[in-house]
Design a protein around this motif. Structure first.
Motif, PDB file in Angstrom:
ATOM      1  N   ARG A 336       4.755  -4.369   1.998  1.00  0.00           N
ATOM      2  CA  ARG A 336       3.424  -4.475   1.369  1.00  0.00           C
ATOM      3  C   ARG A 336       2.809  -3.105   1.111  1.00  0.00           C
ATOM      4  N   HIS A 337       3.202  -2.119   1.897  1.00  0.00           N
ATOM      5  CA  HIS A 337       2.619  -0.789   1.748  1.00  0.00           C
ATOM      6  C   HIS A 337       3.459   0.147   0.881  1.00  0.00           C
ATOM      7  N   VAL A 338       4.549  -0.347   0.320  1.00  0.00           N
ATOM      8  CA  VAL A 338       5.350   0.481  -0.576  1.00  0.00           C
ATOM      9  C   VAL A 338       4.554   0.839  -1.823  1.00  0.00           C
ATOM     10  N   PHE A 339       3.825  -0.138  -2.362  1.00  0.00           N
ATOM     11  CA  PHE A 339       2.999   0.118  -3.546  1.00  0.00           C
ATOM     12  C   PHE A 339       1.730  -0.703  -3.427  1.00  0.00           C
ATOM     13  N   VAL A 340       0.594  -0.032  -3.540  1.00  0.00           N
ATOM     14  CA  VAL A 340      -0.700  -0.701  -3.440  1.00  0.00           C
ATOM     15  C   VAL A 340      -1.478  -0.394  -4.708  1.00  0.00           C
ATOM     16  N   VAL A 341      -1.935  -1.423  -5.387  1.00  0.00           N
ATOM     17  CA  VAL A 341      -2.658  -1.258  -6.646  1.00  0.00           C
ATOM     18  C   VAL A 341      -3.908  -0.404  -6.418  1.00  0.00           C
ATOM     19  N   SER A 342      -4.178   0.501  -7.363  1.00  0.00           N
ATOM     20  CA  SER A 342      -5.361   1.371  -7.362  1.00  0.00           C
ATOM     21  C   SER A 342      -5.355   2.366  -6.212  1.00  0.00           C
ATOM     22  N   SER A 343      -4.203   2.592  -5.615  1.00  0.00           N
ATOM     23  CA  SER A 343      -4.139   3.580  -4.551  1.00  0.00           C
ATOM     24  C   SER A 343      -3.541   4.878  -5.073  1.00  0.00           C
ATOM     25  N   ARG A 344      -3.688   5.910  -4.254  1.00  0.00           N
ATOM     26  CA  ARG A 344      -3.045   7.173  -4.583  1.00  0.00           C
ATOM     27  C   ARG A 344      -1.654   7.230  -3.970  1.00  0.00           C
ATOM     28  N   ASN A 345      -1.198   6.108  -3.441  1.00  0.00           N
ATOM     29  CA  ASN A 345       0.143   5.991  -2.857  1.00  0.00           C
ATOM     30  C   ASN A 345       0.384   7.011  -1.747  1.00  0.00           C
ATOM     31  N   GLU A 346      -0.672   7.348  -1.003  1.00  0.00           N
ATOM     32  CA  GLU A 346      -0.506   8.334   0.058  1.00  0.00           C
ATOM     33  C   GLU A 346       0.423   7.832   1.168  1.00  0.00           C
ATOM     34  N   GLY A 347       0.362   6.519   1.424  1.00  0.00           N
ATOM     35  CA  GLY A 347       1.213   5.985   2.482  1.00  0.00           C
ATOM     36  C   GLY A 347       2.552   5.490   1.987  1.00  0.00           C
ATOM     37  N   SER A 348       2.757   5.451   0.674  1.00  0.00           N
ATOM     38  CA  SER A 348       3.981   4.882   0.119  1.00  0.00           C
ATOM     39  C   SER A 348       5.222   5.628   0.586  1.00  0.00           C
ATOM     40  N   GLU A 349       5.151   6.945   0.577  1.00  0.00           N
ATOM     41  CA  GLU A 349       6.314   7.740   0.978  1.00  0.00           C
ATOM     42  C   GLU A 349       6.740   7.412   2.405  1.00  0.00           C
ATOM     43  N   HIS A 350       5.747   7.270   3.297  1.00  0.00           N
ATOM     44  CA  HIS A 350       6.070   6.946   4.689  1.00  0.00           C
ATOM     45  C   HIS A 350       6.650   5.536   4.803  1.00  0.00           C
ATOM     46  N   ALA A 351       6.058   4.580   4.063  1.00  0.00           N
ATOM     47  CA  ALA A 351       6.545   3.202   4.131  1.00  0.00           C
ATOM     48  C   ALA A 351       7.978   3.107   3.610  1.00  0.00           C
ATOM     49  N   VAL A 352       8.259   3.768   2.493  1.00  0.00           N
ATOM     50  CA  VAL A 352       9.610   3.736   1.922  1.00  0.00           C
ATOM     51  C   VAL A 352      10.604   4.402   2.856  1.00  0.00           C
ATOM     52  N   ALA A 353      10.248   5.565   3.398  1.00  0.00           N
ATOM     53  CA  ALA A 353      11.151   6.269   4.306  1.00  0.00           C
ATOM     54  C   ALA A 353      11.445   5.437   5.551  1.00  0.00           C
ATOM     55  N   ALA A 354      10.425   4.753   6.077  1.00  0.00           N
ATOM     56  CA  ALA A 354      10.646   3.899   7.245  1.00  0.00           C
ATOM     57  C   ALA A 354      11.582   2.739   6.907  1.00  0.00           C
TER      58      ALA A 354
END
Length: 406
Positions: A336-354
């Motif tokens: 769910r945190h890989v891509f969040v609408v209207s976000s700057r995707n700050e957490g996406s990199e961490h979610a994908v790497a995990a």
């Protein structure tokens, strides 16, 4: 005050805090030259001579000693606050006078002159880079830490001790390799650790947030590696720290999430053993459900990003990968945190790497199936089409390769 030319870094023009010399003979402040090298430069900033592949930084202890002697000679610095309380009837007390005042107050008794001195230190530390560097060189940091953690420590901090903690945090060097971090090792005692835990549990909001910041620094600084491991192996530290992830004040929860992320990166296996994985996923759920979410720039978003960074750090160990894969709903939460609408995707990199760490290998087939069922492929493709950074996109491609055969 007038700082001698030789005591100034040629990059920042501020007084040296950690002078190091290059093979060209030029001396720079370590944080400045490290930023220069990290940017990809392989030349000396002053002489422009090539440095080669190995740009060795040799500590210039002679220059550092000369600066310390010069600072100790009662030089005065301008008072940046016209309304600050005078100390010993001096409108512009020298750094040496401030240090003497703090030395006299280390017996633990509160007094007006110590509070006034700490207010002066806090003003200088916040308003003046030169003042901050000078106080760091003169050894103010260990004095301030002694004021905070003197024995016996009460259940809460007085105004004097809170000010001392604020000043100590202001003086902490930004570079993790700074030798000034070595003084933090004075906290590595049974009594101090017990005081640290009690204050995490019962301190006021500013104290808890400050102690979390201090723990984050300890976990990231090279000089405090052993202290970080000692804190990470303490069940009492985790019992006090993990509940702060869902603190009522978001300043505390943000600071706690960053501290947990830093400790997980330094000692992931200890974090798993003491229950960090379920606490982090509870924090993610809490932050996303009405406490700021991931991408709207609020403190709740910062909590979620730091929690995801901690999960990534934990998943870097074998024990952490297994713990995340076994945690109910963990894989779905990461998807769910890989891509969040209207976000700057700050957490996406961490979610994908995990997810890459958790889903790699034959032993995590169930985790891969759960990720596919949760829509990981769609989320990764959406991320690739977004305005996220190059590293996040590279990790998203690595994640998609894992699911190619499925």
């Amino acid at each position: 005050m007038s700082i001698p030319h030789l005591f100034r870094c040629p990059i920042s023009l501020d007084i040296f805090t950690d002078p190091v010399t290059l093979c060209t003979g030029q001396t720079y402040d370590r944080p400045c030259i490290e930023r220069w090298l990290a940017a990809g430069h392989r030349t000396c900033p002053v002489t422009m001579q090539p440095l080669g592949d190995a740009a060795a930084l040799v500590p210039n202890r002679t220059l550092r000693h000369l600066i310390e002697r010069w600072l100790s000679s009662d030089h005065h610095i301008p008072d940046p606050s016209a309304t600050a309380t005078d100390i010993d009837d001096a409108e512009e007390p020298s750094l040496a006078a401030l240090k003497r005042c703090l030395l006299q107050s280390n017996a633990g008794a509160n007094n007006a002159s110590t509070v006034a001195a700490l207010k002066k230190v806090a003003t200088l530390a916040s308003d003046s880079d030169v003042g901050r560097a000078c106080m760091l060189q003169l050894g103010f940091l260990p004095l301030l830490l002694q004021l905070v953690f003197h024995a016996p420590t009460p259940w809460d901090l007085s105004e004097q001790e809170e000010l001392a903690l604020q000043c100590a945090l202001s003086l902490l060097p930004s570079s993790p390799t700074s030798p000034h971090h070595d003084c933090l090792n004075m906290l590595r005692t049974e009594t101090t650790l017990a005081s640290f835990v009690r204050l995490l549990e019962r301190g006021r909001v500013r104290v808890k947030a400050g102690l979390c910041k201090l723990l984050e620094t300890i976990a990231t600084a090279a000089a405090t590696r052993e202290l970080a491991l000692a804190a990470a192996s303490s069940a009492r530290v985790w019992q006090a720290l993990l509940p702060l992830l869902q603190h009522g004040d978001e300043r505390v929860s943000c600071a706690a999430a960053r501290a947990v992320a830093a400790v997980c990166l330094a000692a992931g296996e200890h974090a798993v053993r003491h229950g960090a994985v379920p606490a982090l996923f509870k924090c993610l759920s809490w932050a996303s459900a009405g406490k700021g979410g991931v991408g709207n720039g609020s403190n709740g978003g910062s909590v979620a990003v730091s929690a995801l960074a901690a999960v990534e750090a934990v998943a870097g160990t074998e024990a952490g990968r297994r713990a995340v894969a076994r945690e109910p709903g963990a894989v779905r939460a990461l998807v769910r945190h890989v891509f969040v609408v209207s976000s700057r995707n700050e957490g996406s990199e961490h979610a994908v790497a995990a997810l890459v760490a958790v889903c790699r290998g034959e032993s995590t087939r169930a985790a891969r199936s759960e990720a596919v069922a949760a829509g990981v492929v769609t989320q990764a493709l959406l991320l690739l089409q977004s305005q996220c950074g190059a590293r996040a996109k590279a990790k998203a491609r690595s994640l998609l390769k894992l699911f190619k055969s499925m």
